[in-house]
Motif scaffolding. Structure first.
Motif, PDB file in Angstrom:
ATOM      1  N   ASN A  38       0.866  -1.170   0.000  1.00 28.36           N
ATOM      2  CA  ASN A  38       0.000   0.000   0.000  1.00 28.36           C
ATOM      3  C   ASN A  38       0.907   1.226   0.000  1.00 28.36           C
ATOM      4  O   ASN A  38       1.282   1.739   1.051  1.00 28.36           O
ATOM      5  CB  ASN A  38      -0.912  -0.015   1.225  1.00 28.36           C
ATOM      6  N   VAL A  39       1.261   1.729  -1.172  1.00 26.38           N
ATOM      7  CA  VAL A  39       2.196   2.846  -1.274  1.00 26.38           C
ATOM      8  C   VAL A  39       1.537   4.186  -0.963  1.00 26.38           C
ATOM      9  O   VAL A  39       2.228   5.149  -0.646  1.00 26.38           O
ATOM     10  CB  VAL A  39       2.877   2.900  -2.663  1.00 26.38           C
ATOM     11  N   SER A  40       0.217   4.258  -1.027  1.00 25.43           N
ATOM     12  CA  SER A  40      -0.468   5.523  -0.764  1.00 25.43           C
ATOM     13  C   SER A  40      -0.693   5.753   0.725  1.00 25.43           C
ATOM     14  O   SER A  40      -0.887   6.885   1.158  1.00 25.43           O
ATOM     15  CB  SER A  40      -1.815   5.561  -1.485  1.00 25.43           C
ATOM     16  N   GLY A  41      -0.698   4.659   1.509  1.00 33.85           N
ATOM     17  CA  GLY A  41      -0.973   4.788   2.928  1.00 33.85           C
ATOM     18  C   GLY A  41      -2.442   4.981   3.254  1.00 33.85           C
ATOM     19  O   GLY A  41      -2.809   5.195   4.408  1.00 33.85           O
ATOM     20  N   GLU A  42      -3.306   4.901   2.257  1.00 32.64           N
ATOM     21  CA  GLU A  42      -4.737   5.083   2.476  1.00 32.64           C
ATOM     22  C   GLU A  42      -5.340   3.872   3.177  1.00 32.64           C
ATOM     23  O   GLU A  42      -5.061   2.735   2.809  1.00 32.64           O
ATOM     24  CB  GLU A  42      -5.453   5.289   1.142  1.00 32.64           C
ATOM     25  N   ALA A  43      -6.171   4.123   4.170  1.00 30.01           N
ATOM     26  CA  ALA A  43      -6.806   3.050   4.923  1.00 30.01           C
ATOM     27  C   ALA A  43      -7.777   2.249   4.064  1.00 30.01           C
ATOM     28  O   ALA A  43      -8.056   1.093   4.356  1.00 30.01           O
ATOM     29  CB  ALA A  43      -7.525   3.622   6.138  1.00 30.01           C
ATOM     30  N   THR A  44      -8.284   2.846   2.991  1.00 28.05           N
ATOM     31  CA  THR A  44      -9.239   2.152   2.125  1.00 28.05           C
ATOM     32  C   THR A  44      -8.545   1.212   1.147  1.00 28.05           C
ATOM     33  O   THR A  44      -9.203   0.456   0.451  1.00 28.05           O
ATOM     34  CB  THR A  44     -10.084   3.156   1.319  1.00 28.05           C
ATOM     35  N   LYS A  45      -7.229   1.275   1.089  1.00 31.49           N
ATOM     36  CA  LYS A  45      -6.450   0.416   0.191  1.00 31.49           C
ATOM     37  C   LYS A  45      -5.904  -0.771   0.966  1.00 31.49           C
ATOM     38  O   LYS A  45      -5.681  -0.713   2.157  1.00 31.49           O
ATOM     39  CB  LYS A  45      -5.283   1.179  -0.438  1.00 31.49           C
ATOM     40  N   GLN A  46      -5.665  -1.863   0.259  1.00 29.43           N
ATOM     41  CA  GLN A  46      -5.101  -3.048   0.896  1.00 29.43           C
ATOM     42  C   GLN A  46      -3.625  -3.156   0.580  1.00 29.43           C
ATOM     43  O   GLN A  46      -3.102  -2.449  -0.270  1.00 29.43           O
ATOM     44  CB  GLN A  46      -5.841  -4.295   0.423  1.00 29.43           C
ATOM     45  N   GLY A  47      -2.957  -4.056   1.254  1.00 33.32           N
ATOM     46  CA  GLY A  47      -1.540  -4.295   1.009  1.00 33.32           C
ATOM     47  C   GLY A  47      -0.720  -4.030   2.254  1.00 33.32           C
ATOM     48  O   GLY A  47      -1.198  -3.526   3.267  1.00 33.32           O
ATOM     49  N   TRP A  48       0.553  -4.382   2.169  1.00 32.36           N
ATOM     50  CA  TRP A  48       1.484  -4.219   3.278  1.00 32.36           C
ATOM     51  C   TRP A  48       1.826  -2.748   3.451  1.00 32.36           C
ATOM     52  O   TRP A  48       2.030  -2.027   2.486  1.00 32.36           O
ATOM     53  CB  TRP A  48       2.765  -4.998   2.998  1.00 32.36           C
ATOM     54  N   ASP A  49       1.922  -2.316   4.694  1.00 33.60           N
ATOM     55  CA  ASP A  49       2.323  -0.954   5.012  1.00 33.60           C
ATOM     56  C   ASP A  49       3.842  -0.936   5.133  1.00 33.60           C
ATOM     57  O   ASP A  49       4.408  -1.590   6.009  1.00 33.60           O
ATOM     58  CB  ASP A  49       1.678  -0.521   6.321  1.00 33.60           C
ATOM     59  N   VAL A  50       4.501  -0.206   4.247  1.00 30.10           N
ATOM     60  CA  VAL A  50       5.962  -0.103   4.267  1.00 30.10           C
ATOM     61  C   VAL A  50       6.300   1.388   4.343  1.00 30.10           C
ATOM     62  O   VAL A  50       6.392   2.068   3.325  1.00 30.10           O
ATOM     63  CB  VAL A  50       6.593  -0.738   3.008  1.00 30.10           C
ATOM     64  N   PRO A  51       6.446   1.904   5.581  1.00 26.58           N
ATOM     65  CA  PRO A  51       6.732   3.329   5.744  1.00 26.58           C
ATOM     66  C   PRO A  51       8.007   3.740   5.010  1.00 26.58           C
ATOM     67  O   PRO A  51       8.980   2.999   4.973  1.00 26.58           O
ATOM     68  CB  PRO A  51       6.913   3.499   7.257  1.00 26.58           C
ATOM     69  N   ASN A  52       7.976   4.916   4.425  1.00 26.56           N
ATOM     70  CA  ASN A  52       9.130   5.501   3.726  1.00 26.56           C
ATOM     71  C   ASN A  52       9.667   4.610   2.619  1.00 26.56           C
ATOM     72  O   ASN A  52      10.852   4.594   2.343  1.00 26.56           O
ATOM     73  CB  ASN A  52      10.246   5.833   4.721  1.00 26.56           C
ATOM     74  N   TRP A  53       8.787   3.856   1.967  1.00 25.89           N
ATOM     75  CA  TRP A  53       9.230   2.933   0.915  1.00 25.89           C
ATOM     76  C   TRP A  53       9.974   3.648  -0.196  1.00 25.89           C
ATOM     77  O   TRP A  53      10.896   3.093  -0.775  1.00 25.89           O
ATOM     78  CB  TRP A  53       8.038   2.168   0.341  1.00 25.89           C
ATOM     79  N   GLN A  54       9.595   4.885  -0.503  1.00 28.99           N
ATOM     80  CA  GLN A  54      10.237   5.599  -1.610  1.00 28.99           C
ATOM     81  C   GLN A  54      11.676   5.995  -1.293  1.00 28.99           C
ATOM     82  O   GLN A  54      12.475   6.225  -2.190  1.00 28.99           O
ATOM     83  CB  GLN A  54       9.418   6.817  -2.039  1.00 28.99           C
ATOM     84  N   ASP A  55      12.022   6.049   0.012  1.00 32.15           N
ATOM     85  CA  ASP A  55      13.381   6.413   0.422  1.00 32.15           C
ATOM     86  C   ASP A  55      14.285   5.205   0.606  1.00 32.15           C
ATOM     87  O   ASP A  55      15.477   5.347   0.806  1.00 32.15           O
ATOM     88  CB  ASP A  55      13.337   7.185   1.748  1.00 32.15           C
ATOM     89  N   ASN A  56      13.717   4.004   0.571  1.00 34.48           N
ATOM     90  CA  ASN A  56      14.480   2.797   0.843  1.00 34.48           C
ATOM     91  C   ASN A  56      14.240   1.774  -0.266  1.00 34.48           C
ATOM     92  O   ASN A  56      13.165   1.207  -0.349  1.00 34.48           O
ATOM     93  CB  ASN A  56      14.063   2.220   2.207  1.00 34.48           C
TER      94      ASN A  56
END
Length: 66
Positions: A38-56
């Protein structure tokens, strides 16, 4: 259950990963998977939460078998 499959696309939750792992262990099998993030971080979206994915870049380069 996994006979004939070589890849699972969009593994989106820990619950599903744990269940799939149990089934694969019972069968003595392995399966490649792609994680849905879940790259958007939206609660309505599914998927794994990966904070700061764009920086890593590490999460984008992981590859393994379940």
């Amino acid at each position: 259950m996994t006979s004939g499959f070589t890849l699972l696309h969009s593994l989106d939750s820990l619950h599903l990963a744990e269940r799939l792992s149990r089934l694969l262990v019972e069968q003595g099998a392995a399966l490649d998977v792609l994680l849905e993030v879940n790259v958007s971080g939206e609660a309505t979206k599914q998927g794994w939460d990966v904070p700061n994915w764009q920086d890593n870049p590490a999460p984008r380069q992981c590859y393994g078998r379940m």
